[in-house]
Structure formats: C-alpha cells, structure tokens
Design a protein around this motif. Structure first.
Motif, short mmCIF file in Angstrom:
data_model
loop_
_atom_site.label_atom_id
_atom_site.label_comp_id
_atom_site.label_asym_id
_atom_site.label_seq_id
_atom_site.Cartn_x
_atom_site.Cartn_y
_atom_site.Cartn_z
N GLU A 1 35.79 20.36 -48.03
CA GLU A 1 34.77 20.69 -47.05
C GLU A 1 33.50 19.86 -47.29
O GLU A 1 32.86 19.41 -46.33
CB GLU A 1 34.45 22.19 -47.10
N SER B 1 33.76 30.99 -50.89
CA SER B 1 33.48 29.56 -50.73
C SER B 1 32.41 29.32 -49.67
O SER B 1 31.52 28.47 -49.84
CB SER B 1 34.77 28.82 -50.35
N GLU B 2 32.49 30.07 -48.58
CA GLU B 2 31.47 29.95 -47.54
C GLU B 2 30.10 30.29 -48.10
O GLU B 2 29.10 29.59 -47.84
CB GLU B 2 31.81 30.87 -46.37
N ASP B 3 30.02 31.37 -48.87
CA ASP B 3 28.74 31.77 -49.46
C ASP B 3 28.23 30.71 -50.43
O ASP B 3 27.03 30.41 -50.46
CB ASP B 3 28.89 33.11 -50.20
N ARG C 1 26.89 27.77 -48.46
CA ARG C 1 25.63 28.14 -47.82
C ARG C 1 24.50 28.15 -48.84
O ARG C 1 23.37 27.74 -48.56
CB ARG C 1 25.78 29.50 -47.15
N LEU D 1 38.26 28.12 -45.58
CA LEU D 1 37.42 28.64 -46.65
C LEU D 1 37.41 30.16 -46.66
O LEU D 1 37.32 30.80 -45.60
CB LEU D 1 35.99 28.13 -46.49
#
Length: 363
Positions: free
Chosen positions: A258, A173-175, A178, A169
C-alpha cells in the motif's frame, strides 16, 4: 512430467523477509498449478521434511543427503544460490538456482565468513549441478565470467511479479497508515539499508533538492542489514536538520504494497541486482519507478523506468524533481510500467523451470 515428486529446497520457505523465500513460495505454487508434484525439504516448521531448530547450513550438509538417499527423488532443486549437497545421490538429478553473485562481485557488502562459504560451496555445487537456473541474463553472464565451465548448463528463467496485487488492508493496517500522516505526494525507497542498495544516492538527491528550496518527502521501508549502521546514522542526522524523511523499517506485505501503491515515485538506485524485483513490483501497482543503470535493472525494467548512473546524484535529483512536478509524465510511466510488469508472470517462470527439470532428467 511423469516422474515421482520433485525434491524442492524449502529452507527459506518460512523466512518471509527474504527474496529467496518469496521466490521459493511463488515458484512452488506455480509449478503445482501445472500439476508438478513437489516434496518440500528443509523448511523450519512446514513442508514434508522440516528441519526444526537446525540451521540451514548444518541441515543441508549433514541431514539432507541422508534424506535424499532414503527418498530417492528423481530431481532435487536447490534455490539458494549455492546450496546443493556436497555429494551426488545416485539416481537424483541436481538443479541449482543462482539469483546473484553479490558476495563475489561486492565482497564488502557481506561478512568474510559468508563470502568464503559462498565461494567454496558455489564452486562445488557447480561441479555437481546438471542444470543451473539464472534469473536474469546479467546473472548468467556474471556466473560464466567466473565459472565458464557452466556455460552449457546455465539458462535464464526470469522470475514473476504477478504475486503483487492492490492490498486488502485490515483495520489495524488502516489505522497504522493513517497514524503516519503521510503527505499526499512522496518518494518511496523500499529495500534493505545496506551499502549495495545505494540509499546514500537517494539521500544525496534529497539534500540537493532541499538546498534549492525544493523539499521532497522521502519514505523508507526496509530493514537494517549488514553494514547499514552508517546509513541509519545519516538518516537520523538529516531528520534532525529538518528533512522530511520517514524511516518505517520492515513492513508486512499489505502495508508495504500500500505504501508502494500510494507513492508518487518509487526510487531504487541499487549498485547491483541479480534481478531487481522491487521496482517491477512498483510498476505492477502503477507507481513510476526510477532505477540505476547497474546490474540487471536495465534488462528487467527496459524503457519503462528512467535510469541514472549509481553515482549520479545530480541526475537522480533532476529526475525526481521533474517527475514530482509532472503528473502527466508520471501517468505515462505508470502505463508503461504496468505493461512491462505484465510480461513477468510466475506461470512463465514455472514453464521455464519445468523445461530445465526435463533437460536435467535427460542427462
């Protein structure tokens, strides 16, 4: 295979949201890895003969025959269920992939226009095809029930799932993930929201569990499709009533996989599948899958995924409840699922497809 380049149907190459687009790209990569030369016809903007702004149907009917006449490939492989040219090109063998017969089996799930196009064009394509690739035995049997004359030419070549890997990621994408603040444990449905996919059964099960004091968070990752309006309205109503249901819409592959990898359980109670790739993708990522007993799902998933009848809301509710309460059973299913998914590789798909090419060229 020592012939000239295979003419390869790429009309859905640039359409990443479709299963046929995925099949096209993965099969091409696996064939080329085996040394097969492909000449890609009809992608929107890529490949050897892009179609530009032309629609897929008009391009295939009006422009593809002239291209094949000029290039004279030894073989043309159409990948979209029914989309061979309407006329024979001398010296060119025809192979057709049929993934499913949904417009004939479940006519209410597609538009009348597409249903008639599918029926008439498939009938014509089967008259011309030297070989027919079916992606499951279920699809082959459904095809032969309506077109028994294709029996000697129709063969099963399952598709692969090893395109799926634990995603890498980027920061965006991580943000995004989250920001969703997903619970540690949740049930995931991934797929379009059309009638055939039977999302209503998942909602029925969630409602039953909440009525018993057992709230199960449900994440939905999938795009709107033909006839999805009623399901979307029901989802909105249930959310207003306090159900923890998160409709996320279509997601790009890294986020999609994910979400699948993190899910406690993946649920896919479709009323019909020609293959049923999403549960196999979940199994490859180690996520336990629950499927229906319909279509090809039992054939593909075997005993590695619990199965319920597509109208058995009580059975689905009980299965989800049991799995969400039992990390041990989920771990056992995860191991079985990974082993099952490991048998479906694109290398094997390419090997089977290549054997069909060789048979068509010997016609």
């Amino acid at each position: 295979m020592s012939t000239g380049p295979i003419a390869f149907d790429a009309t859905l190459w640039d359409e990443p949201t479709t299963g046929i687009g995925l099949y096209t790209r993965c099969l091409a990569g696996a064939l080329e890895a085996r040394g097969v030369r492909l000449e890609k016809f009809g992608a929107r903007s890529s490949g050897d003969h892009p179609r530009g702004d032309s629609g897929r149907t008009s391009w295939t009917l009006a422009r593809l025959p002239a291209l094949l006449q000029r290039t004279r490939p030894p073989l043309y492989h159409a990948l979209g269920n029914f989309n061979l040219p309407l006329t024979r090109i001398p010296g060119t063998a025809y192979v057709l992939t049929v993934l499913d017969l949904i417009p004939l089996l479940m006519p209410e799930t597609v538009s009348a226009k597409f249903r008639w196009q599918f029926r008439l064009w498939l009938s014509r394509s089967l008259l011309l095809a030297d070989r027919v690739v079916c992606i499951s035995e279920r699809t082959r049997q459904d095809l032969l029930a309506r077109f028994p004359e294709a029996e000697s030419r129709a063969e099963v070549v399952p598709i692969g799932v090893d395109h799926v890997h634990a995603p890498v990621l980027d920061a965006t994408s991580e943000d995004f993930l989250r920001s969703l603040a997903l619970p540690k444990e949740y049930v995931l449905y991934a797929g379009s929201l059309d009638v055939r996919k039977n999302v209503d059964l998942v909602l029925d099960a969630v409602e039953r569990l909440r009525a018993r004091g057992r709230s199960v968070p449900l994440v939905l990752a999938g795009q709107s499709w033909f006839g999805s309006g009623r399901v979307e309205s029901r989802i909105a109503r249930l959310r207003a009533e306090g159900h923890d249901i998160r409709p996320l819409g279509y997601q790009a592959e890294p986020v999609f996989y994910e979400l699948m990898r993190r899910a406690s359980v993946f649920v896919f109670p479709s009323r019909y599948e020609g293959f049923g790739l999403p549960p196999l993708e979940a199994m490859r990522l180690g996520t336990p899958a629950v499927v229906s007993t319909a279509g090809s799902l039992p054939e593909v998933c075997g005993d590695a995924a619990p199965a319920v009848r597509p109208d058995d809301a009580e059975g689905l509710a009980a299965t989800l409840d049991r799995l969400m309460r039992s990390p041990e059973e989920r771990r056992a299913l995860s191991a079985k699922g990974r082993a099952r998914a490991g048998a479906f590789t694109w290398e094997r798909t390419a090997e089977g497809t290549l054997a069909i090419y060789e048979a068509a060229l010997r016609r």
